[in-house]
Design an enzyme around this catalytic site. Structure first.
Site, PDB file in Angstrom:
ATOM      1  N   GLU A   1      -5.913  -3.840  -0.893  1.00 51.78           N
ATOM      2  CA  GLU A   1      -6.178  -5.124  -0.239  1.00 51.78           C
ATOM      3  C   GLU A   1      -7.233  -5.748  -0.845  1.00 51.78           C
ATOM      4  O   GLU A   1      -7.485  -6.810  -0.459  1.00 51.78           O
ATOM      5  CB  GLU A   1      -6.360  -4.304   1.080  1.00 51.78           C
ATOM      6  CG  GLU A   1      -5.393  -3.871   1.926  1.00 51.78           C
ATOM      7  CD  GLU A   1      -5.404  -2.280   1.978  1.00 51.78           C
ATOM      8  OE1 GLU A   1      -5.751  -1.769   0.699  1.00 51.78           O
ATOM      9  OE2 GLU A   1      -4.808  -1.961   2.760  1.00 51.78           O
TER      10      GLU A   1
ATOM     11  N   THR B   1       0.865  -1.196   0.011  1.00 56.91           N
ATOM     12  CA  THR B   1       0.059   0.086  -0.043  1.00 56.91           C
ATOM     13  C   THR B   1       0.907   1.087  -0.101  1.00 56.91           C
ATOM     14  O   THR B   1       1.808   1.133   0.322  1.00 56.91           O
ATOM     15  CB  THR B   1      -1.016   0.077   1.268  1.00 56.91           C
ATOM     16  OG1 THR B   1       0.134  -0.023   2.094  1.00 56.91           O
ATOM     17  CG2 THR B   1      -1.770  -1.175   1.210  1.00 56.91           C
TER      18      THR B   1
ATOM     19  N   LYS C   1     -15.128  17.087  10.456  1.00 54.61           N
ATOM     20  CA  LYS C   1     -16.081  17.166  11.641  1.00 54.61           C
ATOM     21  C   LYS C   1     -16.449  18.589  12.059  1.00 54.61           C
ATOM     22  O   LYS C   1     -15.744  19.477  12.617  1.00 54.61           O
ATOM     23  CB  LYS C   1     -15.405  16.506  12.773  1.00 54.61           C
ATOM     24  CG  LYS C   1     -15.356  15.098  12.318  1.00 54.61           C
ATOM     25  CD  LYS C   1     -14.445  14.314  13.349  1.00 54.61           C
ATOM     26  CE  LYS C   1     -14.112  12.814  12.944  1.00 54.61           C
ATOM     27  NZ  LYS C   1     -12.884  12.882  12.114  1.00 54.61           N
TER      28      LYS C   1
ATOM     29  N   TRP D   1     -20.698  15.355  10.619  1.00 59.04           N
ATOM     30  CA  TRP D   1     -19.644  15.033   9.567  1.00 59.04           C
ATOM     31  C   TRP D   1     -19.991  15.679   8.274  1.00 59.04           C
ATOM     32  O   TRP D   1     -21.304  15.661   7.865  1.00 59.04           O
ATOM     33  CB  TRP D   1     -19.639  13.575   9.153  1.00 59.04           C
ATOM     34  CG  TRP D   1     -18.930  12.735  10.229  1.00 59.04           C
ATOM     35  CD1 TRP D   1     -18.751  13.314  11.682  1.00 59.04           C
ATOM     36  CD2 TRP D   1     -18.392  11.352  10.286  1.00 59.04           C
ATOM     37  NE1 TRP D   1     -18.071  12.198  12.254  1.00 59.04           N
ATOM     38  CE2 TRP D   1     -17.893  11.021  11.482  1.00 59.04           C
ATOM     39  CE3 TRP D   1     -18.551  10.380   9.603  1.00 59.04           C
ATOM     40  CZ2 TRP D   1     -17.239   9.858  11.990  1.00 59.04           C
ATOM     41  CZ3 TRP D   1     -17.937   8.898   9.770  1.00 59.04           C
ATOM     42  CH2 TRP D   1     -17.496   8.691  10.940  1.00 59.04           C
TER      43      TRP D   1
HETATM   44  P1  ADP Z   1      -5.818   2.100  -5.279  1.00 56.06           P
HETATM   45  O1  ADP Z   1      -5.044   3.426  -5.241  1.00 56.06           O
HETATM   46  O2  ADP Z   1      -5.563   0.827  -6.149  1.00 56.06           O
HETATM   47  O3  ADP Z   1      -7.675   2.273  -5.276  1.00 56.06           O
HETATM   48  P2  ADP Z   1      -5.251   2.249  -2.489  1.00 56.06           P
HETATM   49  O4  ADP Z   1      -5.250   1.036  -1.545  1.00 56.06           O
HETATM   50  O5  ADP Z   1      -4.221   2.993  -2.935  1.00 56.06           O
HETATM   51  O6  ADP Z   1      -5.751   1.404  -4.015  1.00 56.06           O
HETATM   52  O7  ADP Z   1      -6.378   3.138  -2.303  1.00 56.06           O
HETATM   53  C1  ADP Z   1      -7.698   2.758  -2.031  1.00 56.06           C
HETATM   54  C2  ADP Z   1      -8.670   3.784  -1.461  1.00 56.06           C
HETATM   55  O8  ADP Z   1      -8.645   4.702  -2.832  1.00 56.06           O
HETATM   56  C3  ADP Z   1      -9.904   3.318  -1.134  1.00 56.06           C
HETATM   57  O9  ADP Z   1     -10.019   3.059   0.156  1.00 56.06           O
HETATM   58  C4  ADP Z   1     -10.689   4.801  -1.441  1.00 56.06           C
HETATM   59  O10 ADP Z   1     -10.461   5.727  -0.524  1.00 56.06           O
HETATM   60  C5  ADP Z   1     -10.023   5.411  -2.562  1.00 56.06           C
HETATM   61  N1  ADP Z   1     -10.908   5.216  -3.945  1.00 56.06           N
HETATM   62  C6  ADP Z   1     -10.556   4.085  -4.703  1.00 56.06           C
HETATM   63  N2  ADP Z   1     -11.592   4.151  -5.487  1.00 56.06           N
HETATM   64  C7  ADP Z   1     -12.390   5.238  -5.472  1.00 56.06           C
HETATM   65  C8  ADP Z   1     -13.616   5.653  -6.072  1.00 56.06           C
HETATM   66  N3  ADP Z   1     -14.000   5.287  -7.090  1.00 56.06           N
HETATM   67  N4  ADP Z   1     -14.031   6.843  -5.389  1.00 56.06           N
HETATM   68  C9  ADP Z   1     -13.643   7.323  -4.203  1.00 56.06           C
HETATM   69  N5  ADP Z   1     -12.445   6.862  -3.567  1.00 56.06           N
HETATM   70  C10 ADP Z   1     -11.936   5.676  -4.319  1.00 56.06           C
END
Ligand code: ADP
Length: 541
Positions: free
Chosen positions: A330, A185, A438, A443
């Protein structure tokens, strides 16, 4: 018991299948050497077998991690299959990370070999001596492109390894639950943690993600993963494209609008996948040069919320359908996609668009729920928001080497995202829990505020952050990158929220900046923006 053949689901079976049934279908790559390379799945399979022999000759054993620092290209694809197929673990490292993080990751993974594109020679020279377990550094080019001299000891040449290796190689059979690849990550807070995928999870994710309401990949497609192969395995496309026989177009390092557009047109790309920021560059190039796509029909955008304004531009100006996807490292990464169901087709356009703007419905295999602070499941009413949890066969049960300890909550993986779910199962991310504002005990979700700002014609990019406030704890500040040449006032942007959102959600102020800090996976680094504006004085209410 059933009486079906028992056959482990292995990554090697995908490239074998592509060779046997789609052997002549093409893989086209823009190389770091500067030219376009083309060959077929059959060639790819042959060279992957040669490379499997080569890495075994270099001492790589089942379960060993082998790292790459590489763009999307055919040699990287060969390694995907040579390394995982032979039973070792393909470890893709994100070259955009800080060198210190790269060293940390390579040491934590105990990588045995490190393959790299020639553009990364300076990076490898800077980190090589600190990568304690790496026995050989393989530059992914031919002898002609190798440096005359280098500080890197044990520097090897990819094409020489291939040339010296036989293509006689039987892909070994082993337990489908064995590790196949490893992706860390991005570690915006704390050290990066490794998601260790298995052969089984990878093959299942490839089946599921290729489905019509997933990425919808087929042998009729020309697929360009713009999302890098070091970013959660390019969302599985290096597996789902060969699985389905789609032609693959790999764009290398040239991710600017002009280079991408040229490749789209030359190769007849029908489908591409990437994060919003990449498409921003492409759309700007198209707009400035009055261009249209001739074959591009569909794109999956995810990794960060896709602004509805971007979806509309793709759809209405360029005739490209946008599928909004959500997932995470993940989750291999695919969790949900926003697509319509039969009974939605008679809805007015605006209502269909509102569905497509959400993060969407799960693909079979993934289950999700939202919970409150007490861990109890919340209703699917499209309004109540809570912490989003997921489970499924391609979702991590823990991190590599148990970093972070037990991560599951009662068998569910907490995503760190905050979401609503509608009665018919469409999920909408309102925020990452660490980005939520917040205000007065309530929120405020920042994604919606950003989406509204980005629909303003003068705004190129916008983020919304919480800034300390004496009375309300935090209030929203909108940080905007204006479009080149655009002239817009704070007051106008704040007025733009009128009627679109509850009044108390409206940002208190607007700050203009030239650019936003972007992280290694193409997302705005909100924690940096928050730091930058930590002592920002909001106007008195
Ligand atoms: P990746 O960058 O492959 O998506 P990461 O683990 O770096 O994987 O990031 C995952 C996070 O990115 C998610 O938990 C979410 O917060 C954000 N994310 C991914 N896709 C979206 C989406 N379509 N809309 C909003 N947030 C997103």
């Amino acid at each position: 018991m059933g009486q079906m053949m028992s056959q482990p689901l292995l990554v090697s079976s995908i490239i074998r299948h592509a060779d046997r049934y789609f052997g002549g279908n093409e893989i086209v790559s823009r190389r770091a050497e500067g030219d376009i390379h083309r060959y077929t799945y059959r060639d790819c399979h042959e060279r992957a077998r040669q490379m499997a022999n080569a890495i075994e000759a270099l001492g790589v054993k089942i379960g060993d991690r082998v790292a790459t620092l590489a763009w999307n290209g055919y040699r990287h694809l060969e390694l995907y299959y040579a390394i995982s197929g032979s039973g070792a673990v393909m470890h893709t490292i994100n070259p955009r990370l800080h060198p210190e993080q790269i060293v940390y990751i390579a040491n934590h993974a105990e990588d045995q070999l490190l393959f790299f594109d020639l553009t990364f020679l300076p990076l490898v020279e800077a980190v090589a001596s600190q990568c304690k377990t790496v026995k050989g550094f393989v530059m992914m080019c031919d002898r002609e492109h190798m440096p005359q001299a280098s500080m890197v000891t044990n520097l090897l040449c990819y094409e020489e390894l291939i040339a010296a290796a036989s293509d006689r190689y039987e892909w070994p059979l082993f337990d489908e639950n064995s590790a196949s690849s490893l992706c860390y990550t991005s570690g915006t807070t704390g050290n990066p943690k490794g998601a260790l995928y298995s052969h089984r999870s990878t093959v299942l994710h490839s089946y599921a993600s290729a489905m019509r309401d997933g990425l919808d990949v087929s042998a009729r497609d020309v697929v360009m993963p713009v999302v890098p192969m070091f970013h959660v395995n390019a969302w599985g496309l290096p597996y789902s494209a060969p699985m389905t026989g789609a032609k693959l177009v790999l764009p290398g390092a040239a991710l600017d609008g002009k280079s991408l557009y040229e490749l789209f047109e030359q190769e007849g790309v029908t489908f591409a996948a990437g994060v919003p920021i990449i498409w921003l560059g492409l759309l700007t190039h198209l707009g400035q040069n009055n261009l249209q796509f001739s074959t591009f029909k569909r794109t999956v955008i995810g990794g960060a919320a896709c602004p509805p304004a971007m979806m509309k531009t793709f759809r209405h100006q360029y005739g490209v359908d946008v599928v909004h996807g959500w997932g995470m490292t993940e989750m291999s990464p695919l969790g949900t996609t926003a697509t319509l169901q039969n009974h939605h087709l008679s809805l007015p356009d605006a209502e269909q668009e509102a569905i497509l703007e959400k993060q969407g419905n799960v693909i079979f295999g993934v289950d999700m729920k939202i919970v409150g602070n007490d861990g109890k499941e919340l209703p699917w009413d499209g309004r109540t928001f809570g912490d989003l949890l997921v489970k499924g066969p391609w979702i991590v049960s823990g991190y590599f080497k148990d970093e972070g300890g037990d991560v599951l909550e009662d068998g569910w993986f907490p995503t760190g995202d905050v979401a609503t779910i509608s009665p018919d199962g469409y999920m909408r991310i309102t925020d990452r829990s660490k980005d939520v504002i917040k205000s007065g005990g309530e929120w405020i979700g920042t994604i919606e505020l950003e989406n509204i700002a980005m629909a303003h014609p003068a705004v190129a990019q916008a983020v919304c952050i919480g800034v300390a406030h004496p009375k309300w704890d935090e209030r929203p500040l909108l940080v905007v990158v204006p479009k080149p040449g655009a002239d817009v006032s704070k007051e106008e942007l704040i007025r733009f929220y009128n009627g679109k959102i509850a009044k108390w959600w409206t940002p208190d102020d607007v700050a203009f900046v030239e650019s936003l800090p972007i992280g290694a996976t193409g997302k705005v680094l909100k924690n940096r923006v928050r730091e930058q504006f930590r002592s920002f004085n909001l106007p008195a209410a």
